[in-house]
Every structure is written in structure tokens, then in C-alpha cells.
Write a protein that holds these residues in place. Structure first.
Motif, PDB file in Angstrom:
ATOM      1  N   ARG A   1      -5.275   5.764   5.530  1.00 58.46           N
ATOM      2  CA  ARG A   1      -5.061   4.876   4.374  1.00 58.46           C
ATOM      3  C   ARG A   1      -3.785   4.051   4.555  1.00 58.46           C
ATOM      4  N   GLN A   2      -2.717   4.692   5.043  1.00 59.84           N
ATOM      5  CA  GLN A   2      -1.481   3.949   5.288  1.00 59.84           C
ATOM      6  C   GLN A   2      -1.697   2.828   6.310  1.00 59.84           C
TER       7      GLN A   2
ATOM      8  N   PHE B   1      -4.573   1.363   7.235  1.00 54.66           N
ATOM      9  CA  PHE B   1      -5.487   0.326   6.744  1.00 54.66           C
ATOM     10  C   PHE B   1      -4.816  -0.549   5.690  1.00 54.66           C
ATOM     11  N   SER B   2      -4.004   0.057   4.834  1.00 49.91           N
ATOM     12  CA  SER B   2      -3.316  -0.728   3.805  1.00 49.91           C
ATOM     13  C   SER B   2      -2.368  -1.732   4.442  1.00 49.91           C
ATOM     14  N   GLN B   3      -1.631  -1.270   5.459  1.00 53.90           N
ATOM     15  CA  GLN B   3      -0.716  -2.188   6.133  1.00 53.90           C
ATOM     16  C   GLN B   3      -1.487  -3.291   6.859  1.00 53.90           C
TER      17      GLN B   3
ATOM     18  N   GLU C   1      -4.441  -4.506   5.974  1.00 49.74           N
ATOM     19  CA  GLU C   1      -5.034  -5.415   4.990  1.00 49.74           C
ATOM     20  C   GLU C   1      -4.017  -6.426   4.472  1.00 49.74           C
ATOM     21  N   LYS C   2      -2.736  -6.055   4.456  1.00 52.40           N
ATOM     22  CA  LYS C   2      -1.717  -7.011   4.027  1.00 52.40           C
ATOM     23  C   LYS C   2      -1.609  -8.180   4.997  1.00 52.40           C
ATOM     24  N   TRP C   3      -2.044  -7.943   6.238  1.00 53.37           N
ATOM     25  CA  TRP C   3      -2.058  -9.009   7.241  1.00 53.37           C
ATOM     26  C   TRP C   3      -3.467  -9.559   7.438  1.00 53.37           C
ATOM     27  N   TYR C   4      -4.365  -9.211   6.510  1.00 53.36           N
ATOM     28  CA  TYR C   4      -5.758  -9.693   6.543  1.00 53.36           C
ATOM     29  C   TYR C   4      -6.453  -9.287   7.841  1.00 53.36           C
TER      30      TYR C   4
ATOM     31  N   LYS D   1      -8.833  -6.328   9.932  1.00 47.98           N
ATOM     32  CA  LYS D   1      -9.874  -5.331   9.711  1.00 47.98           C
ATOM     33  C   LYS D   1      -9.924  -4.408  10.925  1.00 47.98           C
TER      34      LYS D   1
END
Length: 299
Positions: A85-86, A88-90, A92-95, A97
Motif C-alpha cells: 500500500r505504501q 502503490f500510494s507513492q 499513484e502520486k506520480w500517476y 501504475k
């Protein structure tokens, strides 16, 4: 030292997670050992035990160990989910996948490589002392590394945008050339159509003139034929009238000739004798009829 194919920063993060997992594993192993130690101290006080007593102690120990191991496995799975989760969250902030390949988690060669890495890393760590006080953390988004990555991404996007602009200008130039070519072709087509129209008009005019000449010739021929027919008709009518007059004259002459012939025949002796004979015969026939009438029976 064994490597995992990662850069220094990411490899440090892996070492940090492995250290956390080792501490949790050591804690659970201590708990399992305490279960066995408690069994020894609380139940193994007699020198002899029956089979049922041994079976009961083992069943109880199995329940405790099963609970501890299950709890550890569940906690490990949940911990891995939080770690993902950590990441993927980071991302996603840079768009970004990210993708994972679950089948690689059972790759024996990779697992052995990780085991060797752990052994080498923590053997050297034990020799150097406990590095917990220098444990790195994930870089926040507002620090230099993230800003540099953001600048690189912006530069890449600007470069891509410039390429798209250049491509757009090329396409616009090609479109303009195509439109000019289309205009030229349309003009050429109109000129060809105009020439064809003039040719068709000339051809139609020539054809009309030929038809008019043909009609005029037919009309002249018809009028000539009609005039000749009228002349022939007039001649025939005149000939017919003349023939009628000749016929009447011949009939009149024939009638006169018959009368003259009859008159001359009546004046001949043979005619007179024949006439007398016919008169006598008629008288005789009348006389005979009278005589016959006397002998006929009365009704």
C-alpha cells in the motif's frame, strides 16, 4: 555482498524490511519456545505418563502452536499488504501504475538468492553492530530526490510536447499542400468539364444542322413528289374525262348503228317473211287452243 539487482536506495529499503521481518520472526519463535517450556514446567512433573495423558498434552500443545503460527502468518500477510500500500500510494502520486507477478513469489532460484542476500547482509551487520539508529525512510515528496524526479518528468513531457507540436506543424503543412493540390485538381477538372461541354455543344449544333439539312431535303423531295403526284392526278383526270367523252360518243354511235341496223333489217324481205310466218303461227296456236278448250271436261 550478494545483490538483488536494485539500486542502493531500494536495496537499503529491502534490508530494512528484512530486519523488521527477522525481528517479528524471532519474537514468534520465542513465543513458540515458551509454549514448549511452559508445557515442560507445568505438566512434565511426574516420571511416568499414560498414553492418554501424553496424547492430551500433545493436543494442547498443538492447539497453542497452531494458534501462534496462524497468527504470525496472518500478521505477515497483512504487513506485506501495508508495505505494498505504501509503495502503490507513492506511485499513484506520480500517476504511475505498478504491476506484480505473483508467480515469481515461488521462484526457488530467486528465493535462494534472497536467502543468500539476507545471510550475507545480516552476517556483516552483526559484525558492524546494530544499524537501527541509521535506518533510512522513504523520501517525502517535497525533498530533493522527488523534486529532481518531478523536474525530469516535466522535462520529458515538455520534450514530448515539442515533438507533438513539430509533428502537428508537419501534418498542417501536409494538409495545406493537400488542399492546394485539391484546389488545382478541382480547377483542372472544371476546365476539362468546360472543354467537354463546349465540344458537346459544338457536336450538338453540328448534329442539329445535319438534321435540319436532312429534314429540308426530305421536305423538298416530298413537295416534289406531291407536285408530281398532283400533275399526274390532273393528267389522269383529264384522260378520264376524255375517255368518258370518247365512251359516250362510241356508245352513241353504237346505238345509232344498232338502230340503223335494225331499221335496215326490218326493211329486208326475209324479215318480213319471218314476221308473217310468226304471225300465222301465233294465229294457228290460238285456234288450236280454242279447239282444245271445247274438249276439256268441265269441273
Amino acid at each position: 555482498m550478494a545483490e538483488l539487482g536494485l539500486n542502493e536506495h531500494h536495496q537499503t529499503e529491502v534490508v530494512s524490511y528484512m530486519r523488521f521481518a527477522r525481528s517479528k520472526r524471532a519474537l514468534r519463535l520465542k513465543t513458540v519456545n515458551s509454549c514448549f517450556q511452559e508445557l515442560k514446567e507445568s505438566r512434565l512433573v511426574d516420571e511416568t505418563f499414560t498414553m492418554d495423558e501424553v496424547s492430551e498434552m500433545l493436543d494442547g500443545l498443538q492447539v497453542v502452536v497452531h494458534s501462534e503460527v496462524e497468527s504470525e502468518l496472518i500478521n505477515t500477510a497483512h504487513t506485506n499488504v501495508l508495505l505494498l500500500r505504501q509503495l502503490f500510494s507513492q506511485a499513484e502520486k506520480w500517476y504511475l501504475k505498478l504491476q506484480t507477478d505473483i508467480s515469481e513469489l515461488e521462484n526457488r532460484a530467486l528465493l535462494e538468492q534472497v536467502a543468500e542476500f539476507e545471510k550475507a547482509e545480516f552476517t556483516s551487520s552483526n559484525m558492524k553492530g546494530n544499524p537501527e539508529t541509521h535506518k533510512p525512510r522513504l523520501a517525502p515528496l517535497n525533498e530533493g530526490g522527488s523534486l529532481e524526479l518531478l523536474n525530469k518528468e516535466i522535462a520529458r513531457l515538455l520534450e514530448e510536447n515539442e515533438k507533438l507540436r513539430a509533428r502537428l506543424r508537419t501534418i498542417e503543412s501536409q494538409a495545406t499542400s493537400a488542399l492546394d493540390e485539391k484546389s488545382k485538381l478541382e480547377k483542372a477538372l472544371k476546365d476539362v468539364q468546360k472543354i467537354q461541354g463546349d465540344q458537346k455543344a459544338n457536336f450538338k449544333a453540328q448534329e442539329i444542322n445535319e438534321l435540319e439539312k436532312t429534314v429540308l431535303a426530305l421536305k423538298t423531295e416530298f413537295e416534289k413528289s406531291l407536285h408530281d403526284s398532283n400533275v399526274n392526278k390532273k393528267c389522269l383526270e383529264e384522260n378520264l374525262v376524255s375517255s368518258k367523252h370518247d365512251l359516250l360518243r362510241v356508245q352513241e354511235q353504237l346505238s345509232l348503228a344498232e338502230k340503223e341496223l335494225d331499221r335496215k333489217f326490218q326493211q329486208t324481205a326475209a324479215y318480213r317473211n319471218m314476221k308473217d310466218m310468226l304471225t300465222k303461227k301465233n294465229d294457228q296456236i290460238k285456234e288450236l287452243r280454242k279447239k282444245l278448250s271445247k274438249y276439256e271436261p268441265e269441273n
